[in-house]
Every structure is written in structure tokens, then in C-alpha cells.
Design a protein around this motif. Structure first.
Motif, PDB file in Angstrom:
ATOM      1  N   UNK A  50      16.725  18.037   4.863  1.00 31.09           N
ATOM      2  CA  UNK A  50      17.237  18.645   6.088  1.00 31.09           C
ATOM      3  C   UNK A  50      16.124  18.717   7.124  1.00 31.09           C
ATOM      4  N   UNK A  51      16.161  17.823   8.104  1.00 29.46           N
ATOM      5  CA  UNK A  51      15.111  17.774   9.127  1.00 29.46           C
ATOM      6  C   UNK A  51      15.748  17.667  10.509  1.00 29.46           C
ATOM      7  N   UNK A  52      16.673  18.568  10.804  1.00 28.53           N
ATOM      8  CA  UNK A  52      17.391  18.537  12.072  1.00 28.53           C
ATOM      9  C   UNK A  52      16.456  18.865  13.232  1.00 28.53           C
ATOM     10  N   UNK A  53      16.610  18.137  14.334  1.00 27.04           N
ATOM     11  CA  UNK A  53      15.820  18.423  15.528  1.00 27.04           C
ATOM     12  C   UNK A  53      16.194  19.791  16.087  1.00 27.04           C
ATOM     13  N   UNK A  54      15.313  20.332  16.887  1.00 27.86           N
ATOM     14  CA  UNK A  54      15.593  21.622  17.519  1.00 27.86           C
ATOM     15  C   UNK A  54      16.727  21.469  18.527  1.00 27.86           C
ATOM     16  N   UNK A  55      17.458  22.558  18.827  1.00 30.34           N
ATOM     17  CA  UNK A  55      18.531  22.477  19.833  1.00 30.34           C
ATOM     18  C   UNK A  55      18.024  21.979  21.176  1.00 30.34           C
ATOM     19  N   UNK A  56      16.780  22.347  21.535  1.00 32.63           N
ATOM     20  CA  UNK A  56      16.217  21.907  22.812  1.00 32.63           C
ATOM     21  C   UNK A  56      16.022  20.388  22.826  1.00 32.63           C
ATOM     22  N   UNK A  57      15.531  19.845  21.704  1.00 27.30           N
ATOM     23  CA  UNK A  57      15.291  18.403  21.637  1.00 27.30           C
ATOM     24  C   UNK A  57      16.604  17.631  21.700  1.00 27.30           C
ATOM     25  N   UNK A  58      17.632  18.153  21.004  1.00 28.50           N
ATOM     26  CA  UNK A  58      18.924  17.475  21.011  1.00 28.50           C
ATOM     27  C   UNK A  58      19.562  17.572  22.397  1.00 28.50           C
ATOM     28  N   UNK A  59      19.422  18.725  23.059  1.00 25.35           N
ATOM     29  CA  UNK A  59      19.960  18.882  24.411  1.00 25.35           C
ATOM     30  C   UNK A  59      19.316  17.877  25.361  1.00 25.35           C
ATOM     31  N   UNK A  60      18.017  17.643  25.173  1.00 30.46           N
ATOM     32  CA  UNK A  60      17.310  16.680  26.009  1.00 30.46           C
ATOM     33  C   UNK A  60      17.857  15.271  25.794  1.00 30.46           C
ATOM     34  N   UNK A  61      18.146  14.934  24.522  1.00 27.89           N
ATOM     35  CA  UNK A  61      18.715  13.622  24.218  1.00 27.89           C
ATOM     36  C   UNK A  61      20.081  13.480  24.875  1.00 27.89           C
ATOM     37  N   UNK A  62      20.904  14.526  24.768  1.00 29.55           N
ATOM     38  CA  UNK A  62      22.241  14.490  25.344  1.00 29.55           C
ATOM     39  C   UNK A  62      22.184  14.288  26.854  1.00 29.55           C
ATOM     40  N   UNK A  63      21.230  14.937  27.506  1.00 29.80           N
ATOM     41  CA  UNK A  63      21.126  14.837  28.960  1.00 29.80           C
ATOM     42  C   UNK A  63      20.725  13.434  29.403  1.00 29.80           C
ATOM     43  N   UNK A  64      20.031  12.725  28.506  1.00 29.04           N
ATOM     44  CA  UNK A  64      19.581  11.379  28.856  1.00 29.04           C
ATOM     45  C   UNK A  64      20.655  10.317  28.649  1.00 29.04           C
ATOM     46  N   UNK A  65      21.811  10.719  28.110  1.00 27.70           N
ATOM     47  CA  UNK A  65      22.899   9.774  27.921  1.00 27.70           C
ATOM     48  C   UNK A  65      23.666   9.630  29.246  1.00 27.70           C
ATOM     49  N   UNK A  66      23.119   8.838  30.116  1.00 29.06           N
ATOM     50  CA  UNK A  66      23.687   8.726  31.470  1.00 29.06           C
ATOM     51  C   UNK A  66      24.377   7.384  31.698  1.00 29.06           C
ATOM     52  N   UNK A 154      26.698   5.790  15.518  1.00 25.81           N
ATOM     53  CA  UNK A 154      26.331   6.279  14.200  1.00 25.81           C
ATOM     54  C   UNK A 154      24.824   6.391  14.009  1.00 25.81           C
ATOM     55  N   UNK A 155      24.054   5.510  14.646  1.00 23.00           N
ATOM     56  CA  UNK A 155      22.611   5.541  14.412  1.00 23.00           C
ATOM     57  C   UNK A 155      21.938   6.777  15.017  1.00 23.00           C
ATOM     58  N   UNK A 156      22.676   7.535  15.863  1.00 24.00           N
ATOM     59  CA  UNK A 156      22.104   8.759  16.423  1.00 24.00           C
ATOM     60  C   UNK A 156      22.013   9.872  15.384  1.00 24.00           C
ATOM     61  N   UNK A 157      22.823   9.791  14.323  1.00 23.58           N
ATOM     62  CA  UNK A 157      22.839  10.859  13.312  1.00 23.58           C
ATOM     63  C   UNK A 157      21.466  11.018  12.663  1.00 23.58           C
ATOM     64  N   UNK A 158      20.811   9.905  12.380  1.00 27.01           N
ATOM     65  CA  UNK A 158      19.514   9.972  11.698  1.00 27.01           C
ATOM     66  C   UNK A 158      18.442  10.556  12.618  1.00 27.01           C
ATOM     67  N   UNK A 159      18.479  10.177  13.882  1.00 26.49           N
ATOM     68  CA  UNK A 159      17.496  10.691  14.829  1.00 26.49           C
ATOM     69  C   UNK A 159      17.626  12.206  14.972  1.00 26.49           C
ATOM     70  N   UNK A 160      18.838  12.711  15.003  1.00 30.52           N
ATOM     71  CA  UNK A 160      19.066  14.117  15.286  1.00 30.52           C
ATOM     72  C   UNK A 160      18.922  15.015  14.064  1.00 30.52           C
ATOM     73  N   UNK A 161      19.309  14.512  12.903  1.00 32.18           N
ATOM     74  CA  UNK A 161      19.282  15.387  11.733  1.00 32.18           C
ATOM     75  C   UNK A 161      18.762  14.757  10.465  1.00 32.18           C
ATOM     76  N   UNK A 162      18.104  13.598  10.562  1.00 31.67           N
ATOM     77  CA  UNK A 162      17.533  12.978   9.384  1.00 31.67           C
ATOM     78  C   UNK A 162      18.599  12.570   8.376  1.00 31.67           C
ATOM     79  N   UNK A 163      18.166  12.461   7.126  1.00 37.39           N
ATOM     80  CA  UNK A 163      19.073  12.011   6.076  1.00 37.39           C
ATOM     81  C   UNK A 163      20.237  12.971   5.876  1.00 37.39           C
TER      82      UNK A 163
END
Length: 347
Positions: A50-66, A154-163
Motif C-alpha cells: 500500500x503506497x498510495x500518493x498523498x491527496x495533495x499529489x493526486x489532486x495535482x495530477x487531476x488538475x493537470x489532466x487538461x 488503467x496505467x494511472x492506478x499504479x502511479x496513484x496507489x502502487x500495487x
């Protein structure tokens, strides 16, 4: 009468001594084998599940989906609200006492970078009853539900929360239960190919031309013997046949590696393990790996290696997702689940 008694006593003593020597040798063998296995296992990198990114890091990723739909785009456009969320419970899971599912993730990570999106996701299924090994590629551009987050590729799942998140994504969308996870970076992939002595790959004229132009090689149409560098470049070709063909190339190289391992001597296999294991990261414990090795290693010599791709032909729609996700593959989840059940579960 005394003499036979003494002889019986002497033979009893000899038998007892022989038994003690035998047990001692067995014990020494077990100690040696344990130390031998521990030597290899100590070289593997262990990572938390379990290596989920912080909510702040994930929010930053979401904002960059433009990414938006280009004005000149003529293909299908799908609004996310028109895609039903997949159910989370399945009457049939891809799980059985006679199968083991390992998730293999390939990382394209540059020096200094943290965890990136998974470049390749392959489930390796050992079917002990049918004596088959199946390599199933899950295409990274599939539009799927990611537990706890908005649907995306699907490949975003690994970046955001690992395995942990990637396994949950496979379970929720396809019913696949993962028993162990392995990560190999691309440098490690090339090294493994070199350690098995290279692989023989049947190249098309277009593939040979593309690789020659990119690297200055002299490959030809037909069977070529590729070392690690060339096999890695072949596995990563995207300009020919899109991502479907690219994942097929990856499965082809992995199949060749497995087949190459079947012919290795004990010494060659030991050398392979000694050089390969440091390139691997896993969520499995050393005890779990030991148990899997004892259980599954005998299968390598006589198993049939098969390949599968999800989504399969005729079970998805290519479309632009209008929420910033971009070009995606929208799978028919039920058709793909049924294909997985038919292919992976024991008959």
C-alpha cells in the motif's frame, strides 16, 4: 545362543549409526539448501503493498489532466457519465487453488523520478492442473474505474496507489485476484534477456527497418537473434501496429525468456538468479517466494506458454473521453471477464 545375540546387537548398532549419519546428511542438506535460497532471496528489493500518493499529489495530477477533444477530431467521443460503473462483486473470480496469478509491471522511470504510470501490465498465470503458463497483457489505455478515484486510463492506478490500487483495479473491473506482485524496470528487462543468451525473434520488414533506422543496426526480415538492448527496443516499438502490437512483442519476448530458462543447467540457472533478482522489486515476502518456487518451478520444463490480450479484439470501443482523459479503449467488461474465466481457470 549368546553369539547370535551379540551379532544382532552389533547390526542394530550399525543400523542406528547409519540412520544417524543419514539424518545428519539430510539436515546438512536442508541447511545448505535454506542458506542457498536465502542467499538469492536477500538480493530482491521488497516494497510495501500500500503506497498510495498523498491527496495533495493526486489532486495535482487531476488538475493537470487538461487534454480536451481536438477541433478536428472525427472519431467517437464519449462522456464519462454515459459509461456505467462496473460492479464490484462477481459470481466467478479469477481465483482457484490450482492457479497462481502474478502481476508483472514494467516501469519506464528515469533517474531521480519516483513511481510513474505503469508502461506495461502483464498477469502471469500458472495453471497447475492444466500445466499452462498464460501471459495476459492489460492495455494501459483502457478506460476503467479506479477504486476511490475518478475513472481514467488503467496505467494511472499504479502511479496513484502502487500495487495495492492496481490490484484493486484488476479485481473491480475484471475479477482477477492477484497472488503476488513484481516490478521490473526496463534496464532490468534487458539484463534478463542477456542472461538467457538472447532471444530469437521473427521480425517483420517494417520492424527491422524501424529498428535499423532508429539505432543503426543491420537487422533483417525474418528470425534475428536479439541481445538485451535489441530485445528491449523491439518490445518498446510503438510506431508499428499501435499498443496492441507492442504488448504482443512484450509477450513474445517473455515467452522466449521462459522457454530459454527450460534449457538451463543448474549452474546456469543459479547464475541467472544471482544476476536477475537484484533487478526485481516485489511485495511478496521471502517465505512466500520460497513456497512459490518449490510449488511452481517444476512446471517450467513441461508447461505450454500461451498469450492473451485484454481487451481482446471485438470487445472494446476506441473513443475520446471528454473529461480530459483523451484517447482511450472502453472495454466491454463482461465479455473480457468471460474470456479471462474461460482461458485462465482450470478445466
Amino acid at each position: 545362543m549368546k553369539k547370535p545375540d551379540r551379532e544382532r546387537l552389533r547390526w542394530s548398532q550399525i543400523g542406528l549409526i547409519a540412520l544417524c549419519v543419514f539424518l545428519a546428511l539430510v539436515l546438512l542438506g536442508m541447511i545448505f539448501a535454506t542458506a542457498y535460497v536465502d542467499h538469492f532471496l536477500a538480493q530482491i528489493h521488497y516494497i510495501p503493498m500500500d503506497t498510495t500518493l498523498s491527496p495533495e499529489a493526486i489532486a495535482s495530477i487531476e488538475q493537470n489532466l487538461t487534454e480536451t477533444v481536438p477541433p478536428d477530431y472525427t472519431g467517437a467521443v464519449i462522456n464519462p457519465t454515459d459509461i456505467p460503473n462496473p460492479p464490484g462483486n462477481f459470481p466467478t473470480l479469477i481465483q482457484h487453488p490450482d492457479i497462481v496469478n502474478f502481476l508483472l509491471v514494467g516501469q519506464d522511470r528515469r533517474p531521480g523520478q519516483g513511481r510513474q504510470r505503469s508502461d506495461s501490465m502483464i498477469v502471469i498465470t500458472f495453471n497447475k492442473r492444466n500445466r499452462t503458463i498464460t501471459l495476459t497483457s492489460f492495455l494501459r489505455d483502457m478506460y476503467v474505474d479506479i477504486p476511490g478515484f475518478r475513472a481514467t486510463k488503467m496505467n494511472a492506478a499504479y502511479e496513484r496507489g502502487g500495487f495495492s490500487m492496481l490490484c484493486d483495479t484488476l479485481l473491480q473491473n475484471f475479477g482477477v485476484v492477484i497472488d503476488g506482485c513484481i516490478e521490473v524496470d526496463f534496464d532490468g528487462f534487458a539484463s534478463v534477456v542477456d542472461l538467457v543468451g538472447g532471444v530469437d525473434i521473427d521480425l517483420t520488414a517494417a520492424e527491422a527497418k524501424h529498428l535499423n533506422e532508429g539505432y543503426g543496426w543491420t537487422l533483417t526480415k525474418g528470425v534475428n537473434h536479439l541481445d538485451g538492448e535489441k530485445a528491449l527496443a523491439y518490445s518498446r516499438v510503438r510506431a508499428i501496429g499501435n499498443d496492441y502490437a507492442r504488448t504482443q512483442r512484450q509477450r513474445t519476448v517473455l515467452t522466449k525468456i521462459i522457454e530459454g530458462c527450460k534449457n538451463l543447467s543448474f549452474f546456469e540457472l543459479s547464475t541467472l538468479l544471482n544476476n536477475t533478482l537484484p533487478l526485481i522489486s516485489t511485495t511478496m515476502t521471502s517465505n512466500e517466494i520460497s513456497n512459490y518456487l518449490l510449488d511452481l518451478f517444476p512446471m517450467l520444463s513441461g508447461s505450454n506458454v500461451r498469450a492473451l490480450r485484454i481487451p481482446a479484439d471485438g470487445t472494446f470501443t476506441e473513443a475520446m473521453i471528454s473529461s480530459g482523459v483523451g484517447d482511450s479503449l472502453v472495454p466491454d467488461l463482461e465479455k473480457n471477464r468471460q474470456l479471462l474465466i474461460q482461458t485462465l481457470l482450470p478445466k
